[in-house]
Motif scaffolding. Structure first.
Motif, PDB file in Angstrom:
ATOM      1  N   ASP A  31      -5.494  -1.300  -1.494  1.00  0.00           N
ATOM      2  CA  ASP A  31      -4.927  -0.915  -2.784  1.00  0.00           C
ATOM      3  C   ASP A  31      -3.798  -1.882  -3.125  1.00  0.00           C
ATOM      4  O   ASP A  31      -3.296  -2.614  -2.258  1.00  0.00           O
ATOM      5  CB  ASP A  31      -4.415   0.526  -2.731  1.00  0.00           C
ATOM      6  CG  ASP A  31      -3.330   0.713  -1.695  1.00  0.00           C
ATOM      7  OD1 ASP A  31      -2.193   0.244  -1.914  1.00  0.00           O
ATOM      8  OD2 ASP A  31      -3.614   1.318  -0.643  1.00  0.00           O
ATOM      9  N   PRO A  32      -3.369  -1.928  -4.404  1.00  0.00           N
ATOM     10  CA  PRO A  32      -2.353  -2.910  -4.823  1.00  0.00           C
ATOM     11  C   PRO A  32      -1.069  -2.868  -4.003  1.00  0.00           C
ATOM     12  O   PRO A  32      -0.496  -3.916  -3.685  1.00  0.00           O
ATOM     13  CB  PRO A  32      -2.098  -2.535  -6.291  1.00  0.00           C
ATOM     14  CG  PRO A  32      -3.381  -1.932  -6.742  1.00  0.00           C
ATOM     15  CD  PRO A  32      -3.907  -1.172  -5.558  1.00  0.00           C
ATOM     16  N   GLU A  33      -0.607  -1.664  -3.642  1.00  0.00           N
ATOM     17  CA  GLU A  33       0.636  -1.560  -2.874  1.00  0.00           C
ATOM     18  C   GLU A  33       0.470  -2.154  -1.479  1.00  0.00           C
ATOM     19  O   GLU A  33       1.327  -2.909  -1.001  1.00  0.00           O
ATOM     20  CB  GLU A  33       1.070  -0.103  -2.771  1.00  0.00           C
ATOM     21  CG  GLU A  33       2.391   0.090  -2.041  1.00  0.00           C
ATOM     22  CD  GLU A  33       2.825   1.541  -1.985  1.00  0.00           C
ATOM     23  OE1 GLU A  33       3.840   1.824  -1.327  1.00  0.00           O
ATOM     24  OE2 GLU A  33       2.149   2.385  -2.595  1.00  0.00           O
ATOM     25  N   SER A  34      -0.645  -1.825  -0.812  1.00  0.00           N
ATOM     26  CA  SER A  34      -0.904  -2.357   0.526  1.00  0.00           C
ATOM     27  C   SER A  34      -1.109  -3.866   0.484  1.00  0.00           C
ATOM     28  O   SER A  34      -0.693  -4.595   1.387  1.00  0.00           O
ATOM     29  CB  SER A  34      -2.129  -1.679   1.135  1.00  0.00           C
ATOM     30  OG  SER A  34      -1.921  -0.296   1.309  1.00  0.00           O
ATOM     31  N   ARG A  35      -1.749  -4.323  -0.580  1.00  0.00           N
ATOM     32  CA  ARG A  35      -1.990  -5.757  -0.729  1.00  0.00           C
ATOM     33  C   ARG A  35      -0.673  -6.514  -0.885  1.00  0.00           C
ATOM     34  O   ARG A  35      -0.458  -7.552  -0.248  1.00  0.00           O
ATOM     35  CB  ARG A  35      -2.887  -5.975  -1.949  1.00  0.00           C
ATOM     36  CG  ARG A  35      -3.417  -7.386  -2.098  1.00  0.00           C
ATOM     37  CD  ARG A  35      -4.435  -7.424  -3.215  1.00  0.00           C
ATOM     38  NE  ARG A  35      -4.883  -8.767  -3.498  1.00  0.00           N
ATOM     39  CZ  ARG A  35      -4.966  -9.294  -4.704  1.00  0.00           C
ATOM     40  NH1 ARG A  35      -4.646  -8.582  -5.765  1.00  0.00           N
ATOM     41  NH2 ARG A  35      -5.390 -10.523  -4.870  1.00  0.00           N
ATOM     42  N   ALA A  36       0.233  -5.985  -1.695  1.00  0.00           N
ATOM     43  CA  ALA A  36       1.535  -6.631  -1.887  1.00  0.00           C
ATOM     44  C   ALA A  36       2.330  -6.657  -0.585  1.00  0.00           C
ATOM     45  O   ALA A  36       2.991  -7.655  -0.265  1.00  0.00           O
ATOM     46  CB  ALA A  36       2.319  -5.894  -2.970  1.00  0.00           C
ATOM     47  N   ALA A  37       2.248  -5.566   0.185  1.00  0.00           N
ATOM     48  CA  ALA A  37       2.945  -5.513   1.472  1.00  0.00           C
ATOM     49  C   ALA A  37       2.374  -6.544   2.441  1.00  0.00           C
ATOM     50  O   ALA A  37       3.128  -7.192   3.186  1.00  0.00           O
ATOM     51  CB  ALA A  37       2.848  -4.107   2.056  1.00  0.00           C
TER      52      ALA A  37
END
Length: 260
Positions: free
Chosen positions: A171-177
């Motif tokens: 998901d976008p949040e996990s990808r950014a992390a």
């Protein structure tokens, strides 16, 4: 000396009848130490085959490849000591805990139990997995499992880390992390990172240098900003379409086995 050097790599696989599928066709690239290098290209372009050769999982028909100056063909065991690999599919045991997976990985690299537990605790904290360390991996979310995969690849403190599609399915949040962690590996830990990705924004954001691979060859290579500037565009998508945007056909890769 570069962290990774590949020269004239050729790799073929059996095809229909007496034909061969030419996965790599003279691929050449080099990666400077302590940098992030991205390899992008269409499906079947040769990205995964390149990673397999560089990580000693496949042998080239022609050409040479070294990692930290070690020939991956003649000294594969020595090469494996200096590299970490995070494949597209998780290598973690889902029926073991996160901590158990890390300690086992340490044992596989010859670490004592004490050293493995200490390193595992360090990585669990770094990747925000301490609270889940005693849970079975099968209960982890996709983002948690991917962070554990990277931790496993770093367990023995490799000089070079290979990441094959590291953020696919996140998901976008996990990808950014994950982007933050990959950036820190090169900037803080001085680990050389080679990643393959289908996400051009990911390559643009992370890589100091990238190679576009098509039909088993590097068709463009350089700093993302330089590549965009050369084509007078601010979009890496346009650069990609210029060099590898055509429909990829397996038929063009099938060649007669003449003299092989």
């Amino acid at each position: 000396m570069h962290a990774i050097e590949a020269k004239g790599l050729v790799k073929t696989y059996p095809g229909p009848g007496k034909t061969r599928i030419r996965a790599l066709d003279g691929l050449t690239l080099s990666v400077a130490r302590g940098t992030i290098f991205a390899v992008v290209g269409p499906n079947g372009a040769g990205k995964t085959t390149t990673v397999k050769i560089l990580t000693t999982l496949a042998t080239p028909d022609e050409g040479t490849a070294t990692v930290e100056g070690i020939d991956v063909r003649t000294s594969p065991a020595q090469a494996r000591r200096v590299i970490g690999v995070v494949a597209q599919r998780s290598g973690a045991d889902p029926s073991a805990t996160g901590r158990e997976n890390l300690v086992l990985q340490g044992h596989l690299y010859g670490m004592s139990t004490g050293a493995a537990k200490a390193r595992a605790a360090e990585l669990l904290e770094r990747f925000r997995l301490t609270d889940a360390a005693s849970r079975f991996v099968r209960t982890y979310s996709g983002g948690m499992q991917r962070r554990l995969d990277v931790a496993l690849g770093l367990m023995h403190r490799p000089a070079v880390l290979f990441l094959d599609e590291p953020t696919t399915g996140l998901d976008p949040e996990s990808r950014a992390a994950m982007w933050e962690e990959i950036t820190a590996l090169a900037a803080v830990d001085q680990v050389t990172v080679l990643l393959t990705t289908h996400y051009l924004d990911e390559a643009d954001r992370l890589a100091g240098r990238l190679a576009i691979v098509d039909r088993g060859r590097v068709v463009a290579e350089g700093d993302p900003e330089e590549l965009k500037r050369d084509l007078e565009t601010d979009s890496l998508d346009e650069v990609y379409l210029r060099y590898a945007g055509r429909r990829y056909s397996d038929a063009t890769r099938v060649t007669e086995v003449a003299g092989r």
